[in-house]
Design a protein around this motif. Structure first.
Motif, PDB file in Angstrom:
ATOM      1  N   GLU A 167      49.186  37.712  43.377  1.00 30.85           N
ATOM      2  CA  GLU A 167      49.860  37.398  44.589  1.00 30.85           C
ATOM      3  C   GLU A 167      51.053  36.281  44.487  1.00 30.85           C
ATOM      4  N   GLU A 205      40.387  34.735  30.923  1.00 24.68           N
ATOM      5  CA  GLU A 205      40.685  35.900  31.821  1.00 24.68           C
ATOM      6  C   GLU A 205      42.130  35.860  31.679  1.00 24.68           C
ATOM      7  N   ASN A 217      39.532  26.212  39.084  1.00 21.18           N
ATOM      8  CA  ASN A 217      38.348  25.911  39.942  1.00 21.18           C
ATOM      9  C   ASN A 217      37.336  24.901  39.185  1.00 21.18           C
ATOM     10  N   GLN A 270      43.781  38.658  40.923  1.00 25.31           N
ATOM     11  CA  GLN A 270      44.394  38.908  42.166  1.00 25.31           C
ATOM     12  C   GLN A 270      45.389  37.645  42.552  1.00 25.31           C
ATOM     13  N   ALA A 271      44.698  36.314  42.376  1.00 25.52           N
ATOM     14  CA  ALA A 271      45.458  35.328  42.910  1.00 25.52           C
ATOM     15  C   ALA A 271      46.902  35.364  41.894  1.00 25.52           C
ATOM     16  N   VAL A 282      41.047  28.784  43.030  1.00 28.88           N
ATOM     17  CA  VAL A 282      40.753  30.237  42.896  1.00 28.88           C
ATOM     18  C   VAL A 282      39.167  30.482  42.642  1.00 28.88           C
ATOM     19  N   ASP A 283      38.776  31.451  43.632  1.00 31.53           N
ATOM     20  CA  ASP A 283      37.203  31.749  43.170  1.00 31.53           C
ATOM     21  C   ASP A 283      37.073  32.531  42.074  1.00 31.53           C
ATOM     22  N   THR A 284      35.756  32.593  41.477  1.00 34.04           N
ATOM     23  CA  THR A 284      35.351  33.299  40.473  1.00 34.04           C
ATOM     24  C   THR A 284      35.662  34.905  40.790  1.00 34.04           C
ATOM     25  N   GLY A 285      36.231  35.548  39.908  1.00 31.25           N
ATOM     26  CA  GLY A 285      36.213  37.083  40.246  1.00 31.25           C
ATOM     27  C   GLY A 285      37.500  37.495  40.864  1.00 31.25           C
ATOM     28  N   THR A 286      38.304  36.251  41.223  1.00 30.21           N
ATOM     29  CA  THR A 286      39.704  36.675  42.254  1.00 30.21           C
ATOM     30  C   THR A 286      40.840  36.174  41.191  1.00 30.21           C
TER      31      THR A 286
END
Ligand code: ATR
Length: 281
Positions: free
Chosen positions: A53, A71, A13, A49-50, A42-46
């Protein structure tokens, strides 16, 4: 392309201008590998999860870029030795229910310097600018080339000193602020700061640049970066941007995933001509 071909992606991002999908498509064509490679914003904090998926939907691996490399390091179940030390990961591979992490940035930088640009690092005095994630990823592979010494300089000098201490068992490395740099030409100066992104040049004393000094900016653009222009003005021997590093780190990732290392030279040439063409439009 078969709908069931192996899938990869770059996650970051921002991601819209990433050249990784183009690079991996060129690699796949050249090595006759059937794969798909996307860019995922991908947004910060996800991030976790991304990745999950993508993996659950059959993805085989991802490249990770700003700002998620740390991360990715935390997410990996296992890591290569150099990724472990770097504290940052740019390549995740999914197999046997495992998420394995590598960092190919440093190998990509060294390969561009030593093989593509024929710049000797052994017994040389290297100055590395910056002490963030980008620099963490390249110090061990640079030290493996046995330079006489690496000096890490950073605006926040304590971060440079901490980084030097972290890598001290791998070679001769010191950390300092810009003001305390020795006023003598270095052999190679590598810019790993975010200054070029802001159109700035790190405050390196001009005496650090001599007519045999090679300047390398880890950033790339179609026109010379501010750091390269600065070096040219001071009469540096040579100035390069980081397009070669980008392609080389991608080739290392491709080799990890596919077991075959693409020929990078034609891909670097192709990207350079596409960038030049886009700049003219
Ligand atoms: P990255 O993951 O891209 O390395 P980062 O971890 O935020 O990003 O680190 C950015 C680096 O660029 C830092 O070394 C930063 O210096 P500070 O630690 O003192 O903040 C450096 N940097 C950013 N802008 C700069 C500028 N204008 N001049 C010099 N250094 C700069």
């Amino acid at each position: 392309m078969s709908p069931r071909c192996d899938r990869y992606a770059v996650i970051g991002n921002p991601i819209a201008h990433s050249k990784s999908p183009r690079i991996h498509t060129l690699f796949a064509r050249q090595t006759r590998q059937e794969l798909a490679y996307d860019a995922i914003l991908v947004d910060t904090g996800t991030f976790a999860q991304a990745v999950d998926e993508f993996r659950q939907s059959g993805g085989k691996g991802v490249n990770v870029t700003i700002p998620f490399k740390q991360e990715a390091w935390e997410l990996a179940d296992s890591r290569s030795a150099s990724a472990e030390l770097a504290g940052a990961i740019n390549t995740l591979s999914f197999y046997d229910n495992q998420c394995h992490g590598d960092n190919t940035d440093g190998a990509g930088l060294v390969r561009d310097l030593v093989y593509n640009l024929s710049i000797e690092l052994k017994d040389k005095k290297l100055l590395v600018l910056g002490a963030g994630g980008a620099v963490r990823g390249v110090l061990e592979p640079l030290l493996e080339q046995k330079p006489e010494r690496i000096t890490v300089a950073n605006r926040t000098s304590s971060k440079a000193r901490e980084l030097a201490a972290h890598f001290a068992s791998h070679g001769n490395i010191i950390g300092t602020g810009y003001d305390d740099l020795e006023r003598r030409p270095f052999d190679v100066i590598i810019n790993g700061t975010a200054a070029s992104l802001q159109g700035n040049v790190p405050p390196v004393p001009e005496a650090c640049v001599g007519r045999d000094t090679c300047l390398y900016d880890m950033m790339y653009r179609s026109d010379p970066t501010p750091f390269m222009l600065w070096g040219t003005r001071l009469g540096a021997g040579s100035c390069f941007d980081g397009l070669g590093m980008l392609v080389e780190q991608a080739a290392e990732s491709f080799a990890i995933w596919r077991g075959v290392r693409p020929d990078t030279v034609p891909v670097i040439r192709q990207l350079r001509s596409e960038m030049d063409g886009a700049a003219e439009q």
